[in-house]
Design an enzyme around this catalytic site. Structure first.
Site, short mmCIF file in Angstrom:
data_model
loop_
_atom_site.label_atom_id
_atom_site.label_comp_id
_atom_site.label_asym_id
_atom_site.label_seq_id
_atom_site.Cartn_x
_atom_site.Cartn_y
_atom_site.Cartn_z
N HIS A 166 47.70 36.52 42.94
CA HIS A 166 47.15 35.94 44.16
C HIS A 166 47.79 34.58 44.50
O HIS A 166 47.66 34.57 45.69
CB HIS A 166 45.66 36.36 44.20
N GLY A 176 36.83 30.95 55.08
CA GLY A 176 37.07 32.52 54.99
C GLY A 176 38.48 32.82 55.64
O GLY A 176 39.29 33.52 55.00
N ARG A 232 42.05 29.32 59.43
CA ARG A 232 41.26 28.03 59.55
C ARG A 232 41.92 27.30 58.51
O ARG A 232 41.98 25.93 58.85
CB ARG A 232 39.92 28.57 59.28
N ARG A 259 49.92 36.76 50.51
CA ARG A 259 48.94 37.90 51.25
C ARG A 259 48.55 36.90 52.58
O ARG A 259 47.55 37.19 52.88
CB ARG A 259 47.99 38.20 50.46
N ARG A 314 32.78 25.91 49.88
CA ARG A 314 33.09 26.95 51.00
C ARG A 314 32.52 26.37 52.36
O ARG A 314 31.35 25.63 52.36
CB ARG A 314 32.27 28.21 50.84
N VAL A 315 33.32 26.51 53.37
CA VAL A 315 33.12 26.16 54.65
C VAL A 315 33.05 27.47 55.51
O VAL A 315 34.25 27.73 56.01
CB VAL A 315 34.06 24.90 55.21
N GLY A 316 32.06 28.06 55.75
CA GLY A 316 32.06 29.33 56.37
C GLY A 316 31.07 29.07 57.73
O GLY A 316 30.58 28.20 58.06
N SER A 317 30.82 30.53 58.25
CA SER A 317 30.14 30.83 59.15
C SER A 317 29.04 31.70 58.57
O SER A 317 29.09 32.48 57.57
CB SER A 317 30.75 31.42 60.37
N GLU A 337 25.68 35.76 55.11
CA GLU A 337 27.09 35.65 54.91
C GLU A 337 27.40 36.56 53.87
O GLU A 337 26.80 37.46 53.37
CB GLU A 337 27.52 34.14 55.01
N MET A 338 28.67 36.32 53.48
CA MET A 338 29.35 37.23 52.57
C MET A 338 29.83 37.06 51.25
O MET A 338 30.75 37.79 50.68
CB MET A 338 30.18 38.44 53.41
N GLU A 339 29.87 35.68 50.77
CA GLU A 339 30.84 35.16 49.71
C GLU A 339 30.00 34.48 48.50
O GLU A 339 30.53 34.37 47.46
CB GLU A 339 31.90 34.30 50.27
N SER A 357 26.89 31.07 63.37
CA SER A 357 27.71 31.37 64.62
C SER A 357 26.95 32.26 65.22
O SER A 357 27.26 32.41 66.34
CB SER A 357 29.03 32.26 63.82
N ASP A 358 25.89 33.01 64.72
CA ASP A 358 25.15 33.99 65.68
C ASP A 358 23.47 33.74 65.04
O ASP A 358 23.69 33.73 63.76
CB ASP A 358 25.66 35.20 65.61
N ARG A 390 31.89 25.79 69.33
CA ARG A 390 32.18 26.25 67.96
C ARG A 390 33.13 25.18 67.31
O ARG A 390 32.93 25.05 66.04
CB ARG A 390 32.66 27.74 68.08
N1 HPA Z 1 26.65 39.13 58.67
C1 HPA Z 1 27.42 38.72 57.50
N2 HPA Z 1 28.34 37.57 57.58
C2 HPA Z 1 28.21 36.89 58.79
C3 HPA Z 1 27.25 37.41 59.74
C4 HPA Z 1 26.46 38.32 59.92
O1 HPA Z 1 25.88 38.53 60.63
N3 HPA Z 1 27.59 36.22 60.85
C5 HPA Z 1 28.56 35.44 60.21
N4 HPA Z 1 29.00 35.71 58.97
#
Ligand code: HPA
Length: 239
Positions: free
Chosen positions: A8, A24, A28, A47, A91-94, A183-185, A207-208, A222
């Protein structure tokens, strides 16, 4: 180095700095490298996951994307920690916010990461592991947030394997436990750091909001909060 290049990552040993910033989105990481780093050098493009190494105010730093989800960040963080001798991943994420105290563009410093994932089952523990951030990175990030006047919270987040969840958001249950957002990580990143004896932190920009779904941010807003988050991560990066 027997394991390099990996399936990878094509970079040679030594191509990464001791700290890797990890958004992510591969676009970015390219933006960060070209906007914030001096003399950025492309060290990976397998990739389309572009990795760069350059200098922030004279400090050698790398940036590489993780892709989405725990399996993806699990692979990249494992290889960086164990094969490339990287010592910290930030990690710098949303994230989506569950807490009424958080609005779009605020920040979460993820002290801990709950999860609905089975990632930690591989460690064969006789109980449940609590994935946590490195305290040094966490406290340094909190100090930088204070200095920058950012509205931020430190606490638990949820690293979910599911973005479109058939059984509802789970927000009510998780927020009853004080979980700030989703988030997911991060849980997988924290597990890999723990297992490798290395350091990790996740900084997320909201982000939301699940509490204020009507809150919308413009692209410019943003961008601004993203820039603030990047500067915090770059300042706390260890050489
Ligand atoms: N779910 C998962 N990951 C996310 C979300 C969410 O609503 N918003 C930003 N990352």
């Amino acid at each position: 180095m027997a394991n390099i290049p990996t399936p990878h990552i094509s970079a040679p040993y030594g191509a990464f700095a001791r700290t890797v910033l990890m958004p992510g989105d591969p676009k970015r990481s390219e933006f960060i490298a070209k906007t914030f780093l001096d003399s950025p050098e492309l060290v990976n493009d397998v990739r389309g996951v572009h990795g760069y190494t350059g200098y922030y105010k004279g400090k050698r730093v790398s940036v590489m994307a993780s892709g989405m989800g725990q399996p993806a960040i699990g692979i990249y963080s494992y290889e960086l920690f164990n094969f490339y001798d990287v010592s910290s991943i930030i990690r710098v994420g949303s994230c989506g916010a569950y807490s009424p105290e958080l609005h779009a563009r605020d920040m979460i410093l993820a002290m801990g990461a709950c999860t609905d994932s089975n990632f930690a089952a591989q460690f064969g523990l006789p109980g449940t592991f609590s994935p946590i951030a490195d305290f040094g990175l966490l406290s340094a990030a909190a100090a930088e947030c204070e200095k920058a006047g950012v509205n931020y919270r430190v606490g638990n987040i949820l690293s979910s394997d599911v973005f479109y969840n058939d059984s509802g958001t789970g927000m009510e249950e998780w927020s009853k436990m004080g979980v700030l957002g989703i988030e997911m990580e991060s849980a997988a990143l924290y597990c890999n750091a723990a297992r490798a004896g290395k350091k990790a932190l996740c900084i997320c920009t909201v982000s939301d909001s699940f509490v204020y779904p009507e809150e919308n941010t413009t692209a410019e807003e943003r961008e601004k909060s993203f820039t603030a988050m990047m500067e915090i991560a770059l300042k706390i990066a260890e050489e």
